[in-house]
Design a protein around this motif. Structure first.
Motif, short mmCIF file in Angstrom:
data_model
loop_
_atom_site.label_atom_id
_atom_site.label_comp_id
_atom_site.label_asym_id
_atom_site.label_seq_id
_atom_site.Cartn_x
_atom_site.Cartn_y
_atom_site.Cartn_z
N ALA A 183 11.54 64.61 21.39
CA ALA A 183 11.65 64.57 22.86
C ALA A 183 12.70 65.55 23.35
N GLU A 184 13.82 65.65 22.66
CA GLU A 184 14.88 66.58 23.08
C GLU A 184 14.38 68.02 23.04
N LEU A 193 11.79 68.52 25.99
CA LEU A 193 12.40 68.54 27.32
C LEU A 193 13.34 69.72 27.49
N LEU A 243 5.41 61.15 26.21
CA LEU A 243 5.90 62.51 26.48
C LEU A 243 4.86 63.33 27.23
N ILE A 285 12.70 64.86 35.27
CA ILE A 285 13.01 64.87 33.83
C ILE A 285 14.23 64.02 33.54
N ALA A 286 15.28 64.19 34.35
CA ALA A 286 16.52 63.44 34.12
C ALA A 286 16.29 61.93 34.28
N GLU A 336 14.24 60.58 31.23
CA GLU A 336 15.04 60.45 30.02
C GLU A 336 15.72 59.09 29.95
N ASP A 338 16.65 55.19 24.03
CA ASP A 338 17.10 55.85 22.82
C ASP A 338 16.01 55.97 21.76
N MET A 351 13.75 58.86 22.81
CA MET A 351 14.51 60.10 22.88
C MET A 351 15.05 60.52 21.50
#
Length: 217
Positions: A83-84, A87, A160, A192-193, A196, A201, A204
Protein backbone atom coordinates in the motif's frame (compact mmCIF):
# COMPACT_ATOMS: atom_id res chain seq x y z
CA UNK A 1 18.70 2.49 -26.81
CA UNK A 2 15.42 2.27 -28.69
CA UNK A 3 15.91 1.24 -32.33
CA UNK A 4 14.55 3.10 -35.34
CA UNK A 5 11.90 0.48 -35.99
CA UNK A 6 10.60 0.67 -32.42
CA UNK A 7 10.51 4.47 -32.56
CA UNK A 8 8.55 4.39 -35.80
CA UNK A 9 6.08 1.90 -34.35
CA UNK A 10 5.62 4.11 -31.29
CA UNK A 11 5.06 7.15 -33.51
CA UNK A 12 2.46 5.25 -35.54
CA UNK A 13 0.64 4.17 -32.38
CA UNK A 14 0.60 7.73 -31.08
CA UNK A 15 -0.63 9.03 -34.43
CA UNK A 16 -3.45 6.50 -34.61
CA UNK A 17 -4.51 7.24 -31.03
CA UNK A 18 -4.51 11.00 -31.66
CA UNK A 19 -6.55 10.70 -34.85
CA UNK A 20 -9.02 8.27 -33.28
CA UNK A 21 -9.42 10.41 -30.15
CA UNK A 22 -10.24 13.49 -32.22
CA UNK A 23 -12.94 11.52 -34.04
CA UNK A 24 -14.32 10.03 -30.83
CA UNK A 25 -14.52 13.42 -29.14
CA UNK A 26 -16.20 14.99 -32.16
CA UNK A 27 -18.73 12.24 -32.90
CA UNK A 28 -18.82 9.76 -30.03
CA UNK A 29 -17.02 6.44 -29.73
CA UNK A 30 -19.74 4.15 -31.07
CA UNK A 31 -20.38 6.33 -34.15
CA UNK A 32 -16.81 6.06 -35.46
CA UNK A 33 -15.64 3.02 -37.43
CA UNK A 34 -12.16 1.58 -37.79
CA UNK A 35 -12.37 2.29 -41.52
CA UNK A 36 -12.97 5.98 -40.82
CA UNK A 37 -10.02 6.07 -38.41
CA UNK A 38 -7.80 4.44 -41.02
CA UNK A 39 -8.89 6.91 -43.70
CA UNK A 40 -8.29 9.92 -41.43
CA UNK A 41 -4.88 8.57 -40.40
CA UNK A 42 -4.00 7.74 -44.03
CA UNK A 43 -3.25 4.09 -43.31
CA UNK A 44 -4.96 0.82 -44.14
CA UNK A 45 -7.59 -0.82 -41.96
CA UNK A 46 -5.20 -3.74 -41.47
CA UNK A 47 -2.57 -1.35 -40.11
CA UNK A 48 -4.99 -0.10 -37.46
CA UNK A 49 -5.85 -3.66 -36.44
CA UNK A 50 -2.17 -4.63 -36.38
CA UNK A 51 -1.58 -2.01 -33.68
CA UNK A 52 -4.98 -2.12 -31.96
CA UNK A 53 -6.89 -5.43 -32.11
CA UNK A 54 -10.04 -3.76 -30.76
CA UNK A 55 -11.38 -0.26 -31.24
CA UNK A 56 -11.47 0.19 -27.46
CA UNK A 57 -7.69 -0.19 -27.37
CA UNK A 58 -7.38 3.14 -29.17
CA UNK A 59 -9.10 4.98 -26.33
CA UNK A 60 -8.71 2.81 -23.24
CA UNK A 61 -5.40 0.91 -23.54
CA UNK A 62 -5.48 -2.27 -21.49
CA UNK A 63 -2.20 -3.87 -20.54
CA UNK A 64 -0.15 -0.97 -19.18
CA UNK A 65 -3.04 0.38 -17.13
CA UNK A 66 -4.03 -2.99 -15.68
CA UNK A 67 -0.48 -3.91 -14.72
CA UNK A 68 0.56 -0.55 -13.22
CA UNK A 69 -0.42 -1.27 -9.56
CA UNK A 70 1.13 -4.75 -9.67
CA UNK A 71 4.31 -3.39 -11.19
CA UNK A 72 4.59 -0.80 -8.44
CA UNK A 73 4.17 -3.45 -5.78
CA UNK A 74 6.85 -5.61 -7.39
CA UNK A 75 9.17 -2.57 -7.52
CA UNK A 76 8.57 -1.43 -3.92
CA UNK A 77 11.61 -0.47 -1.86
CA UNK A 78 13.07 -2.48 1.05
CA UNK A 79 10.99 -1.82 4.16
CA UNK A 80 8.04 -0.58 2.09
CA UNK A 81 4.63 -2.24 2.07
CA UNK A 82 2.43 -2.78 -0.97
CA UNK A 83 0.00 0.00 0.00
CA UNK A 84 2.81 2.43 0.82
CA UNK A 85 4.40 1.84 -2.59
CA UNK A 86 1.12 2.27 -4.44
CA UNK A 87 0.12 5.42 -2.61
CA UNK A 88 3.60 6.94 -2.86
CA UNK A 89 3.51 6.54 -6.62
CA UNK A 90 -0.09 7.72 -6.83
CA UNK A 91 0.84 10.89 -4.95
CA UNK A 92 3.76 11.40 -7.32
CA UNK A 93 1.49 10.93 -10.34
CA UNK A 94 -0.91 13.53 -8.96
CA UNK A 95 1.89 15.99 -8.15
CA UNK A 96 3.33 15.51 -11.64
CA UNK A 97 -0.19 15.75 -13.13
CA UNK A 98 0.10 12.56 -15.15
CA UNK A 99 -2.61 11.90 -17.76
CA UNK A 100 -3.63 8.53 -16.28
CA UNK A 101 -4.79 10.21 -13.06
CA UNK A 102 -6.89 12.79 -14.88
CA UNK A 103 -4.61 15.55 -16.12
CA UNK A 104 -4.82 15.25 -19.89
CA UNK A 105 -3.75 17.78 -22.48
CA UNK A 106 -7.00 17.26 -24.35
CA UNK A 107 -9.08 17.63 -21.19
CA UNK A 108 -10.25 14.95 -18.79
CA UNK A 109 -13.81 16.24 -19.05
CA UNK A 110 -13.89 15.47 -22.78
CA UNK A 111 -12.37 12.04 -22.15
CA UNK A 112 -15.08 11.26 -19.60
CA UNK A 113 -17.87 12.46 -21.88
CA UNK A 114 -16.69 10.05 -24.56
CA UNK A 115 -16.53 7.19 -22.03
CA UNK A 116 -19.91 7.88 -20.43
CA UNK A 117 -21.48 8.28 -23.85
CA UNK A 118 -20.56 4.75 -24.86
CA UNK A 119 -21.88 1.53 -23.27
CA UNK A 120 -18.95 -0.25 -24.91
CA UNK A 121 -16.39 1.94 -23.14
CA UNK A 122 -18.23 1.81 -19.82
CA UNK A 123 -18.12 -1.99 -19.98
CA UNK A 124 -14.45 -1.87 -20.96
CA UNK A 125 -13.63 0.39 -18.01
CA UNK A 126 -15.42 -1.96 -15.63
CA UNK A 127 -13.50 -4.95 -17.04
CA UNK A 128 -10.24 -3.06 -16.64
CA UNK A 129 -10.95 -2.27 -13.01
CA UNK A 130 -11.84 -5.89 -12.30
CA UNK A 131 -8.73 -7.16 -14.11
CA UNK A 132 -6.54 -4.67 -12.23
CA UNK A 133 -7.81 -5.92 -8.86
CA UNK A 134 -7.37 -9.57 -9.89
CA UNK A 135 -3.84 -9.02 -11.15
CA UNK A 136 -2.91 -7.09 -8.01
CA UNK A 137 -4.32 -9.90 -5.87
CA UNK A 138 -2.20 -12.43 -7.78
CA UNK A 139 0.87 -10.24 -7.28
CA UNK A 140 0.23 -9.87 -3.55
CA UNK A 141 -0.24 -13.62 -3.25
CA UNK A 142 3.09 -14.23 -5.00
CA UNK A 143 4.92 -11.58 -2.99
CA UNK A 144 3.67 -12.85 0.37
CA UNK A 145 3.59 -16.57 -0.36
CA UNK A 146 -0.06 -16.66 0.68
CA UNK A 147 -1.95 -19.92 0.28
CA UNK A 148 -4.34 -20.23 -2.69
CA UNK A 149 -7.35 -20.18 -0.37
CA UNK A 150 -6.13 -17.19 1.68
CA UNK A 151 -8.68 -14.37 1.12
CA UNK A 152 -6.40 -11.58 2.35
CA UNK A 153 -4.54 -10.80 -0.93
CA UNK A 154 -7.85 -10.40 -2.74
CA UNK A 155 -9.31 -8.26 0.02
CA UNK A 156 -6.26 -5.98 0.16
CA UNK A 157 -6.19 -5.70 -3.63
CA UNK A 158 -9.89 -4.83 -3.66
CA UNK A 159 -9.46 -2.12 -1.04
CA UNK A 160 -6.50 -0.53 -2.83
CA UNK A 161 -8.28 -0.66 -6.18
CA UNK A 162 -11.35 0.91 -4.57
CA UNK A 163 -9.21 3.69 -3.11
CA UNK A 164 -7.57 4.40 -6.45
CA UNK A 165 -10.96 4.50 -8.14
CA UNK A 166 -12.21 7.05 -5.61
CA UNK A 167 -9.19 9.26 -6.22
CA UNK A 168 -9.85 9.10 -9.97
CA UNK A 169 -13.49 9.96 -9.32
CA UNK A 170 -12.44 13.13 -7.51
CA UNK A 171 -10.39 14.09 -10.56
CA UNK A 172 -13.34 13.39 -12.85
CA UNK A 173 -15.82 15.36 -10.78
CA UNK A 174 -13.45 18.30 -10.66
CA UNK A 175 -12.78 18.21 -14.38
CA UNK A 176 -16.49 18.02 -15.24
CA UNK A 177 -17.15 20.99 -12.94
CA UNK A 178 -14.33 23.00 -14.52
CA UNK A 179 -12.46 23.38 -11.23
CA UNK A 180 -8.85 24.65 -11.16
CA UNK A 181 -6.20 21.94 -11.37
CA UNK A 182 -4.59 23.00 -8.09
CA UNK A 183 -7.88 22.52 -6.26
CA UNK A 184 -8.42 19.11 -7.84
CA UNK A 185 -4.92 18.07 -6.76
CA UNK A 186 -5.64 19.19 -3.19
CA UNK A 187 -8.85 17.16 -3.04
CA UNK A 188 -7.20 14.04 -4.47
CA UNK A 189 -4.38 14.16 -1.94
CA UNK A 190 -6.90 14.72 0.85
CA UNK A 191 -8.81 11.59 -0.15
CA UNK A 192 -5.59 9.55 -0.04
CA UNK A 193 -4.71 10.87 3.42
CA UNK A 194 -8.19 10.11 4.78
CA UNK A 195 -8.21 6.64 3.23
CA UNK A 196 -4.86 5.76 4.79
CA UNK A 197 -6.32 6.36 8.24
CA UNK A 198 -9.41 4.30 7.44
CA UNK A 199 -7.48 1.35 6.01
CA UNK A 200 -5.53 0.84 9.23
CA UNK A 201 -2.21 -0.79 10.01
CA UNK A 202 -2.99 -4.26 8.70
CA UNK A 203 -3.73 -3.10 5.17
CA UNK A 204 -1.12 -0.34 5.17
CA UNK A 205 1.57 -2.76 6.41
CA UNK A 206 0.63 -5.73 4.24
CA UNK A 207 3.34 -7.30 2.07
CA UNK A 208 6.12 -5.22 3.60
CA UNK A 209 9.39 -5.99 1.86
CA UNK A 210 12.24 -7.06 4.17
CA UNK A 211 15.02 -4.53 4.66
CA UNK A 212 17.57 -7.15 3.65
CA UNK A 213 17.13 -10.14 1.28
CA UNK A 214 15.79 -13.03 3.30
CA UNK A 215 15.72 -10.92 6.45
CA UNK A 216 13.07 -9.39 8.63
CA UNK A 217 11.51 -6.05 7.82
Amino acid sequence: MTGLRERKKAQTRQHLCAVATDLFVARGFDAVTIAEIAEAAEVSVNTVYNYFPAKEDLFLPWEHQVDRPSRRVRDRAPGESAAEALLRELRRDIADRRPWVGFMERGYDRFLRVVFGSPTLIARLQRMQHATAERLADTLREETGAAPDDPVPGLVAGLLTWLTGNVFRVAGDGAMAGDPADEIVRRMLHVIAEAEALLGDRVMGYARRPLTPGGAS
